[in-house]
Structures are given as C-alpha cells and as structure tokens.
Design a protein around this motif. Sequence first.
Motif, mmCIF file in Angstrom:
data_model
loop_
_atom_site.group_PDB
_atom_site.id
_atom_site.type_symbol
_atom_site.label_atom_id
_atom_site.label_comp_id
_atom_site.label_asym_id
_atom_site.label_seq_id
_atom_site.Cartn_x
_atom_site.Cartn_y
_atom_site.Cartn_z
ATOM 1 N N LEU A 206 0.628 -1.015 0.011
ATOM 2 C CA LEU A 206 -0.315 0.332 0.244
ATOM 3 C C LEU A 206 1.269 1.167 -0.255
ATOM 4 N N SER A 207 1.734 1.223 0.923
ATOM 5 C CA SER A 207 2.643 2.387 1.105
ATOM 6 C C SER A 207 3.676 2.517 -0.730
ATOM 7 N N VAL A 208 3.428 1.397 -1.099
ATOM 8 C CA VAL A 208 4.186 1.357 -2.813
ATOM 9 C C VAL A 208 2.660 2.419 -3.608
ATOM 10 N N LEU A 209 1.695 1.718 -3.854
ATOM 11 C CA LEU A 209 0.851 2.102 -4.469
ATOM 12 C C LEU A 209 0.498 3.678 -4.242
ATOM 13 N N LEU A 210 0.876 3.817 -2.103
ATOM 14 C CA LEU A 210 0.405 5.448 -2.611
ATOM 15 C C LEU A 210 1.020 6.407 -3.085
ATOM 16 N N ALA A 211 3.180 5.718 -2.849
ATOM 17 C CA ALA A 211 4.221 6.442 -3.597
ATOM 18 C C ALA A 211 3.372 6.866 -5.081
ATOM 19 N N LYS A 212 3.110 5.671 -5.977
ATOM 20 C CA LYS A 212 2.425 5.631 -7.462
ATOM 21 C C LYS A 212 1.593 6.786 -7.367
ATOM 22 N N ALA A 213 0.525 6.721 -6.201
ATOM 23 C CA ALA A 213 0.259 7.355 -7.569
ATOM 24 C C ALA A 213 0.224 9.100 -6.916
ATOM 25 N N VAL A 214 0.701 9.712 -5.616
ATOM 26 C CA VAL A 214 1.492 10.899 -5.453
ATOM 27 C C VAL A 214 2.027 11.277 -6.595
ATOM 28 N N ILE A 215 2.767 10.295 -6.747
ATOM 29 C CA ILE A 215 4.276 11.109 -8.131
ATOM 30 C C ILE A 215 3.315 11.282 -9.131
ATOM 31 N N GLU A 216 2.154 10.049 -9.182
ATOM 32 C CA GLU A 216 1.055 11.161 -10.906
ATOM 33 C C GLU A 216 0.336 11.503 -10.361
ATOM 34 N N ASP A 217 0.236 12.491 -9.336
ATOM 35 C CA ASP A 217 -1.202 13.033 -8.875
ATOM 36 C C ASP A 217 -2.424 12.238 -8.760
ATOM 37 N N ARG A 218 -2.210 11.070 -8.397
ATOM 38 C CA ARG A 218 -3.834 10.306 -8.218
ATOM 39 C C ARG A 218 -3.511 9.663 -7.212
ATOM 40 N N ALA A 219 -5.349 10.286 -6.197
ATOM 41 C CA ALA A 219 -6.106 9.126 -5.226
ATOM 42 C C ALA A 219 -5.514 8.166 -6.069
ATOM 43 N N LEU A 220 -5.606 6.997 -4.536
ATOM 44 C CA LEU A 220 -5.281 5.681 -4.025
ATOM 45 C C LEU A 220 -6.315 5.437 -4.385
ATOM 46 N N VAL A 221 -7.325 4.180 -4.517
ATOM 47 C CA VAL A 221 -9.004 3.918 -4.604
ATOM 48 C C VAL A 221 -8.540 2.449 -4.387
ATOM 49 N N LEU A 222 -8.941 1.417 -3.444
ATOM 50 C CA LEU A 222 -8.774 0.265 -3.437
ATOM 51 C C LEU A 222 -10.405 -1.025 -4.013
ATOM 52 N N SER A 223 -9.880 -1.113 -4.209
ATOM 53 C CA SER A 223 -10.767 -2.407 -4.305
ATOM 54 C C SER A 223 -11.072 -3.613 -3.980
ATOM 55 N N GLY A 224 -12.696 -4.043 -3.715
ATOM 56 C CA GLY A 224 -12.445 -5.313 -2.432
ATOM 57 C C GLY A 224 -12.440 -5.537 -1.216
ATOM 58 N N GLY A 225 -12.213 -6.251 -1.088
ATOM 59 C CA GLY A 225 -11.754 -6.824 0.464
ATOM 60 C C GLY A 225 -10.669 -6.965 0.897
ATOM 61 N N TRP A 226 -10.817 -7.056 2.386
ATOM 62 C CA TRP A 226 -8.366 -6.678 3.455
ATOM 63 C C TRP A 226 -9.160 -7.955 3.808
ATOM 64 N N ASN A 227 -8.045 -8.949 4.261
ATOM 65 C CA ASN A 227 -7.503 -10.118 4.999
ATOM 66 C C ASN A 227 -8.340 -9.133 6.195
ATOM 67 N N TYR A 228 -8.167 -8.092 6.846
ATOM 68 C CA TYR A 228 -8.381 -7.781 8.327
ATOM 69 C C TYR A 228 -9.281 -7.186 8.306
ATOM 70 N N ASP A 229 -10.544 -7.657 8.295
ATOM 71 C CA ASP A 229 -11.843 -7.604 7.462
ATOM 72 C C ASP A 229 -12.759 -7.894 9.244
ATOM 73 N N ALA A 230 -11.733 -7.668 10.634
ATOM 74 C CA ALA A 230 -12.842 -7.744 11.650
ATOM 75 C C ALA A 230 -13.115 -6.110 12.157
ATOM 76 N N CYS A 231 -14.233 -6.248 11.564
ATOM 77 C CA CYS A 231 -14.493 -4.177 11.952
ATOM 78 C C CYS A 231 -15.325 -4.723 12.382
ATOM 79 N N PRO A 232 -15.635 -3.699 13.532
ATOM 80 C CA PRO A 232 -16.762 -3.464 14.386
ATOM 81 C C PRO A 232 -17.877 -2.770 14.082
ATOM 82 N N LYS A 233 -17.929 -2.235 13.282
ATOM 83 C CA LYS A 233 -18.492 -1.264 12.273
ATOM 84 C C LYS A 233 -19.218 -1.745 10.472
ATOM 85 N N GLU A 234 -20.193 -3.406 10.434
ATOM 86 C CA GLU A 234 -20.356 -3.594 8.863
ATOM 87 C C GLU A 234 -20.315 -3.117 7.882
ATOM 88 N N GLU A 235 -21.063 -1.431 8.182
ATOM 89 C CA GLU A 235 -21.539 -0.944 7.148
ATOM 90 C C GLU A 235 -19.417 -0.530 6.597
#
Length: 116
Positions: free
Chosen positions: A56-85
């Motif tokens: 993610l840090s490499v992707l964020l650096a790439k996005a900043v260099i290209e002056d674009r926002a980073l958007v993640l698609s899909g779930g994440w391995n660490y989805d033990a989130c108390p807020k379902e939404e």
Amino acid sequence: QSLAPVRCRKSKVWEYAGARLTRRLLAISRRRSCSPQEVLVADSPPHGLGTNIHYLSVLLAKAVIEDRALVLSGGWNYDACPKEEQRGFECHWQPLSACDAPLALENGAILHRRDD
C-alpha cells in the motif's frame, strides 16, 4: 561542540516536509472526481499485514507521483471491523479518496493488480 542546533535544523526540515506531504495527500484525497486520470484503483492485497502495508505504501507513492488519489477495490484480509457498513481498509484507517472503486471502474479506470 553541541549537536543540538543541527538536530533542531533537521527537525524543522522534517516538520516542513511532513506538513507539505500531508497537505498534498489531503488535497489529492479530497478530489470528488472519479475519472481515470484522477484515481489509481488497486486490488486490495491478499497477503500478511506487513506485506500489505509495504504494498500500500508503494501504491500510495505511485499515486502521489502521478497526482492521483489511491482507491482500493475489494475486501481486505483484516476485516474484523466492529462497524459492518465500514468493511475493509477504511475500517482501520481514513479513506484514501473521496471516490469509491465501483464508481471509478464504471468511469473507465483500470484496475491495478499485483501479479505475484
């Protein structure tokens, strides 16, 4: 001779650079446009936490260099989130963009996939 003045100067440089980077990241992430030119859409990494943070840090650096926002698609391995939404990356950190992946992909953005 004391090293304190050098440390103070270095500290000020780091503070200044950190503040500039923070302003730039906030300006990029607050854009409302989901056009392919404005966002970098990436698959959420399927690995361990350390590898994911590195990726993610490499992707964020790439996005900043290209002056674009980073958007993640899909779930994440660490989805033990108390807020379902709020499943995924945004459960643990602030969103990286005002845009979401489905809208960006619908607008023609290309999904960046990690091939490994």
